[in-house]
Design an enzyme around this catalytic site. Structure first.
Site, PDB file in Angstrom:
ATOM      1  N   GLY A 207       0.831  -1.200   0.000  1.00  0.00           N
ATOM      2  CA  GLY A 207       0.000   0.000   0.000  1.00  0.00           C
ATOM      3  C   GLY A 207       0.861   1.243   0.000  1.00  0.00           C
ATOM      4  O   GLY A 207       2.065   1.172  -0.234  1.00  0.00           O
ATOM      5  N   ASN A 208       0.234   2.371   0.243  1.00  0.00           N
ATOM      6  CA  ASN A 208       1.005   3.615   0.326  1.00  0.00           C
ATOM      7  C   ASN A 208       0.365   4.542   1.348  1.00  0.00           C
ATOM      8  O   ASN A 208      -0.672   4.234   1.915  1.00  0.00           O
ATOM      9  CB  ASN A 208       1.137   4.256  -1.056  1.00  0.00           C
ATOM     10  CG  ASN A 208      -0.220   4.604  -1.642  1.00  0.00           C
ATOM     11  OD1 ASN A 208      -0.933   5.457  -1.119  1.00  0.00           O
ATOM     12  ND2 ASN A 208      -0.596   3.903  -2.711  1.00  0.00           N
ATOM     13  N   GLN A 209       1.025   5.665   1.541  1.00  0.00           N
ATOM     14  CA  GLN A 209       0.674   6.554   2.657  1.00  0.00           C
ATOM     15  C   GLN A 209      -0.443   7.553   2.346  1.00  0.00           C
ATOM     16  O   GLN A 209      -0.741   8.398   3.185  1.00  0.00           O
ATOM     17  CB  GLN A 209       1.909   7.389   3.020  1.00  0.00           C
ATOM     18  CG  GLN A 209       3.107   6.587   3.412  1.00  0.00           C
ATOM     19  CD  GLN A 209       3.285   6.609   4.916  1.00  0.00           C
ATOM     20  OE1 GLN A 209       2.300   6.510   5.653  1.00  0.00           O
ATOM     21  NE2 GLN A 209       4.514   6.733   5.373  1.00  0.00           N
TER      22      GLN A 209
END
Ligand code: CTP
Length: 394
Positions: A207-209
């Site tokens: 995933g990412n932020q």
């Protein structure tokens, strides 16, 4: 209620100008506002409930003792975003200034925290009377927006200050106070927000932020400007926005399918989601044991923006890129290669971009010089991007 919505209470006082409020009501509805009319009992001598019900498409009551089971003064106060009192008579302003609650309208005003715009209309002698002047000063000091009446001929044949202002002046004042523009009325705006997650096994993902804040800000701003908004949200913790159709997705491929189904009936697409560039080649059915968790084989995800823009007809497409400011040319090339008309280069040279309330960077538009965006809120950037998209839409 979050931000400025589109629910308005139109309070009508007992003056001859009440009939002019019919035009105000129609114009507000044309602009996409939901309007509930709350007339004072005496105003029904000028315009009756049937007219207000027909024009607003809603039930009209004037007294607290009607529809008691709904606790109507409280529900009206809670569910509205703005109150316009037009016309406001000298008596109505005196009652509001004194904090009276002797009909439904004054009860609603007392119970509400929404901004109130008061549009007085009366004979010049009454407007200039010391009592009225004191009441107007009191109301203004409490934060009510009291307009000055127009000057001109009155129903009595006299000339002076006291005329009900033109509808356009009232709407101009209303737009100024609310910061509301309705230039996206009738337009469909599709927005992606958040960050995609690509499952590795039932518990893990890539995933990412991304927080989704920028995409949600665009959604809110477009809604406030009258657009019909669809938000495709990937894994954001932000609360749903009332009145916005929100489609929740997890992965890039889900986002692509959702976009594919929506894109053809869209006027503006704002692609602010952070899409994972790759996904695990296989999703394990069971949790991978830690001693087996040594490497993950990846395959590239489709470039959603590029795939969708290939289907573009009339749509205006806004893309995003996180780069440092030296990379203007890279961003320009990215805009063209991905088929976007507008691209926001989010300048990440200062770090600290995720979950931030503010942003800075450049707005790139095909055929135009890049426009620098100094540190500003995500809401302001949202409006700037929508302004530009609207220009492109023509
Ligand atoms: N985007 C997309 N699909 C992807 C990756 C990105 O639609 N698989 C979109 C993003 O939503 C954004 C724009 O493309 O609007 C730019 O994303 P960015 O990550 O900056 O571009 P990349 O193509 O990943 O290029 P880079 O190699 O610079 O990371």
């Amino acid at each position: 209620m979050q931000g400025f919505g589109r629910e308005v209470i139109l309070g009508v006082g007992g003056g001859i100008a009440a009939y002019k409020s019919c035009d105000l009501l129609r114009r507000l509805r044309d602009l996409g506002f939901g309007v509930t009319v709350v007339p004072t009992p005496s105003s029904l001598n000028f315009v009756g409930s049937a007219t207000w019900e027909a024009l607003s498409g809603r039930k009209v009551t004037t007294e607290v003792f009607e529809s008691v089971e709904e606790v109507r003064h409280i529900s009206l106060a809670k569910n509205s975003n703005f109150i316009i009192i037009a016309p406001a008579t000298a008596d109505l302003m005196a009652r509001i200034a004194a904090g009276r609650a002797d009909d439904l309208l004054t009860n609603v005003i007392l119970a509400s925290n929404s901004p109130v715009l008061i549009v007085p209309a009366m004979h010049p002698e009454m407007w200039n009377d010391e009592a009225t002047k004191t009441n107007v000063a009191t109301l203004r000091s409490r934060g009510y927006h009291v307009m000055d009446p127009d000057t001109g001929a009155l129903t009595s044949g006299d000339v002076g200050q006291g005329r009900f202002p033109e509808t356009s002046r009232i709407l101009g004042e209303f737009a100024e106070i609310t910061g509301s523009r309705s230039d996206l009325l009738g337009k469909k705006v599709l927005i992606t927000a958040g960050g995609t997650r690509e499952a590795i096994d039932p518990v893990r993902f890539i995933g990412n932020q991304s927080s989704g804040k920028q995409g949600y800000a665009v959604a809110r701003s477009a809604q406030r400007r009258g657009a019909q908004v669809t938000l495709i949200s990937a894994n954001s913790n932000l609360a749903d926005i009332e009145g916005i159709r929100t489609i929740k997705v997890e992965s890039a491929s889900q986002m692509l399918s959702a976009l594919d189904a929506e894109f053809t009936h869209t006027d503006i697409l704002v692609m602010s989601a952070a899409v994972a560039d790759a996904r695990p080649k296989q999703i394990a059915d069971a949790k991978i044991k830690k001693n087996e968790f040594t490497n993950i084989a990846l395959v590239e995800n489709p470039d959603i923006l590029r795939t969708i823009s290939a289907k573009k007809s009339r749509q205006v497409i806004v893309g995003f890129a996180a780069e440092t400011s030296e990379n203007l040319e890279t961003a320009q090339a990215k805009m063209v290669s991905k088929g976007a008309d507008i691209l926001y280069l989010n300048d990440i040279s200062g770090g600290d971009i995720f979950n931030s309330e503010t942003t800075h960077g450049f707005i790139l538009v095909r055929g135009k010089e890049p426009k620098k965006v100094a540190e500003t809120t995500k809401d302001t950037l949202a409006h700037q991007l929508l302004d530009e998209a609207l220009l492109q839409l023509g």
